[in-house]
Design an enzyme around this catalytic site. Sequence first.
Site, PDB file in Angstrom:
ATOM      1  N   ARG A 190       0.834  -1.234  -0.166  1.00  0.00           N
ATOM      2  CA  ARG A 190      -0.033  -0.016   0.034  1.00  0.00           C
ATOM      3  C   ARG A 190       0.730   1.121  -0.159  1.00  0.00           C
ATOM      4  O   ARG A 190       0.556   2.264   0.546  1.00  0.00           O
ATOM      5  CB  ARG A 190      -1.065  -0.005   1.204  1.00  0.00           C
ATOM      6  N   CYS A 193     -11.098   0.774   3.112  1.00  0.00           N
ATOM      7  CA  CYS A 193     -10.572   0.203   4.561  1.00  0.00           C
ATOM      8  C   CYS A 193      -9.562   1.454   5.136  1.00  0.00           C
ATOM      9  O   CYS A 193      -8.883   2.265   4.538  1.00  0.00           O
ATOM     10  CB  CYS A 193      -9.470  -0.762   4.047  1.00  0.00           C
ATOM     11  N   GLU A 202      -4.456   3.544   7.031  1.00  0.00           N
ATOM     12  CA  GLU A 202      -4.279   3.469   5.238  1.00  0.00           C
ATOM     13  C   GLU A 202      -4.827   4.798   4.830  1.00  0.00           C
ATOM     14  O   GLU A 202      -4.158   5.504   3.859  1.00  0.00           O
ATOM     15  CB  GLU A 202      -5.344   2.337   4.751  1.00  0.00           C
TER      16      GLU A 202
HETATM   17  N1  EPU Z   1     -13.029 -10.624   7.930  1.00  0.00           N
HETATM   18  C1  EPU Z   1     -13.588 -10.780   9.054  1.00  0.00           C
HETATM   19  N2  EPU Z   1     -14.332  -9.697   9.530  1.00  0.00           N
HETATM   20  C2  EPU Z   1     -14.524  -8.597   8.992  1.00  0.00           C
HETATM   21  C3  EPU Z   1     -13.972  -8.333   7.820  1.00  0.00           C
HETATM   22  C4  EPU Z   1     -13.144  -9.075   7.280  1.00  0.00           C
HETATM   23  O1  EPU Z   1     -13.337 -11.839   9.790  1.00  0.00           O
HETATM   24  O2  EPU Z   1     -15.300  -7.765   9.536  1.00  0.00           O
HETATM   25  C5  EPU Z   1     -12.197 -11.550   7.341  1.00  0.00           C
HETATM   26  C6  EPU Z   1     -12.701 -12.184   6.072  1.00  0.00           C
HETATM   27  O3  EPU Z   1     -13.832 -13.174   6.494  1.00  0.00           O
HETATM   28  C7  EPU Z   1     -11.651 -12.639   5.251  1.00  0.00           C
HETATM   29  C8  EPU Z   1     -10.418 -11.955   5.988  1.00  0.00           C
HETATM   30  O4  EPU Z   1     -10.850 -10.975   6.799  1.00  0.00           O
HETATM   31  O5  EPU Z   1     -11.508 -13.890   5.748  1.00  0.00           O
HETATM   32  C9  EPU Z   1     -10.267 -10.769   4.754  1.00  0.00           C
HETATM   33  O6  EPU Z   1     -11.258  -9.935   4.573  1.00  0.00           O
HETATM   34  P1  EPU Z   1     -11.445  -9.305   3.106  1.00  0.00           P
HETATM   35  O7  EPU Z   1     -11.270 -10.527   1.926  1.00  0.00           O
HETATM   36  O8  EPU Z   1     -12.592  -8.384   3.069  1.00  0.00           O
HETATM   37  O9  EPU Z   1     -10.263  -8.566   2.535  1.00  0.00           O
HETATM   38  P2  EPU Z   1      -9.256  -7.494   3.353  1.00  0.00           P
HETATM   39  O10 EPU Z   1      -8.198  -7.817   3.742  1.00  0.00           O
HETATM   40  O11 EPU Z   1     -10.222  -7.054   4.591  1.00  0.00           O
HETATM   41  C10 EPU Z   1      -8.535  -6.291   1.152  1.00  0.00           C
HETATM   42  C11 EPU Z   1      -8.100  -4.821   0.934  1.00  0.00           C
HETATM   43  C12 EPU Z   1      -9.500  -4.089   0.294  1.00  0.00           C
HETATM   44  C13 EPU Z   1      -9.810  -5.025  -1.055  1.00  0.00           C
HETATM   45  C14 EPU Z   1     -10.139  -6.283  -0.483  1.00  0.00           C
HETATM   46  C15 EPU Z   1     -10.611  -7.220  -1.484  1.00  0.00           C
HETATM   47  C16 EPU Z   1      -6.424  -3.790   2.431  1.00  0.00           C
HETATM   48  C17 EPU Z   1      -6.262  -2.990   3.693  1.00  0.00           C
HETATM   49  N3  EPU Z   1      -7.804  -4.129   2.142  1.00  0.00           N
HETATM   50  O12 EPU Z   1      -9.525  -6.224   2.321  1.00  0.00           O
HETATM   51  O13 EPU Z   1      -9.114  -2.818  -0.125  1.00  0.00           O
HETATM   52  O14 EPU Z   1     -10.861  -4.535  -1.488  1.00  0.00           O
HETATM   53  O15 EPU Z   1      -9.220  -6.991   0.171  1.00  0.00           O
HETATM   54  O16 EPU Z   1     -10.792  -8.444  -1.103  1.00  0.00           O
HETATM   55  O17 EPU Z   1      -5.405  -4.478   1.809  1.00  0.00           O
HETATM   56  C18 EPU Z   1      -8.969  -0.695   0.471  1.00  0.00           C
HETATM   57  O18 EPU Z   1      -7.859  -0.731   0.370  1.00  0.00           O
HETATM   58  O19 EPU Z   1      -9.615   0.718   0.821  1.00  0.00           O
HETATM   59  C19 EPU Z   1      -9.838  -1.738   0.455  1.00  0.00           C
HETATM   60  C20 EPU Z   1     -10.966  -1.701   0.497  1.00  0.00           C
END
Ligand code: EPU
Length: 316
Positions: free
Chosen positions: A191, A240, A310
């Site tokens: 990032r 995020c 972020e």
């Molecule tokens: N999870 C939970 N609870 C929550 C949210 C997530 O248990 O409230 C778990 C999910 O079940 C999953 C894991 O955490 O097992 C990862 O969650 P998710 O797939 O939603 O991805 P993320 O890591 O939270 C990242 C990016 C997002 C992007 C998504 C696409 C970062 C900080 N975030 O989110 O980017 O859209 O992957 O899947 O890298 C952004 O940067 O603004 C952003 C939204």
Amino acid sequence: MSAVAATFWPRPSWTAALAGLQDLDLQWNVPLARHTTFRLGAPVTCLAQPRSITALQALIRRLVQEGIPYFLLGAGSNLLAADEPWDGVAIQLGQCCGEIRLNPPDHGTEMQRLEVGAGVNLARLLRFSLKHGLAGFEPLVGIPGTVGGAVVMNAGTGGGGITDVLDAITIMEVTGELREIPKSRLDIGYRSVTLPKHSLILEADFSVVSIDPRQLRTKMQATMKHRRQTQPLGWPSAGCIFKNPPGHSAGALIERAGLKGLRSGDAEISTKHGNWIVNLGHASARDVLTLVRIAEERVFKEFGIRLEREIRVLGG
Ligand code: EPU
């Protein structure tokens, strides 16, 4: 008149400093709530939209000479703007860096070079890639922002990021000098892409290969479906709030700390995704920051993990 309004705008010294500049659109006293995806934030003194690179160079030179603070606003998608007015100039590059050029592949290679202005909206780039069947940007579907902003923060998802297909960027130094930097010379992190101090990205060049547009559309639809299921896309937000700590999901940690659904004023830690804060109507930056701090403290207390923000916070 309040104390702030009394010293407010347009500032005579600034209007004089910027008056003689050519090819430049200026608006005074512009609420950042209108220019951020969070839909909150007090006014900025001036919003400047240069219509050419020459105009941008002249503007930056003048702002530096006069000691006027400035920042690049982009699409305002990763920004928490304060409740107090910000006394400076916000710059948008949509007019001077708003072109997309696709060059035919070099002889004997399938790679096509795509030159994209930093002010181009990501959604427009995605539509262009779909129309021309260009692979590589599909993980970014649905992410708000400009191309310049997306490169600087190495926007992406688990499926990949913008720097995967990046070839080079053109930057403008604070002196106005333009310089192309190949990807191999960039310091690319999770990032983040580190740029020379005070420089701005004007253009990003990508190496892309062709893909069947139908296959591309299917991939984009699947990504959007996943995003709609897991993220509160219907509400104003900045996406995020925190980076994922190594080996962890910030959203999962916030959920495990029991903070989903917590409200401060009209700001809420989303019930759908713990790493998102949504504006339910009239949230203030203070409301959002209250929740950000609670999440930081509670996650550290419960798991010993320091969350890193972020989003960028302006003023306040
Ligand atoms: N999870 C939970 N609870 C929550 C949210 C997530 O248990 O409230 C778990 C999910 O079940 C999953 C894991 O955490 O097992 C990862 O969650 P998710 O797939 O939603 O991805 P993320 O890591 O939270 C990242 C990016 C997002 C992007 C998504 C696409 C970062 C900080 N975030 O989110 O980017 O859209 O992957 O899947 O890298 C952004 O940067 O603004 C952003 C939204």
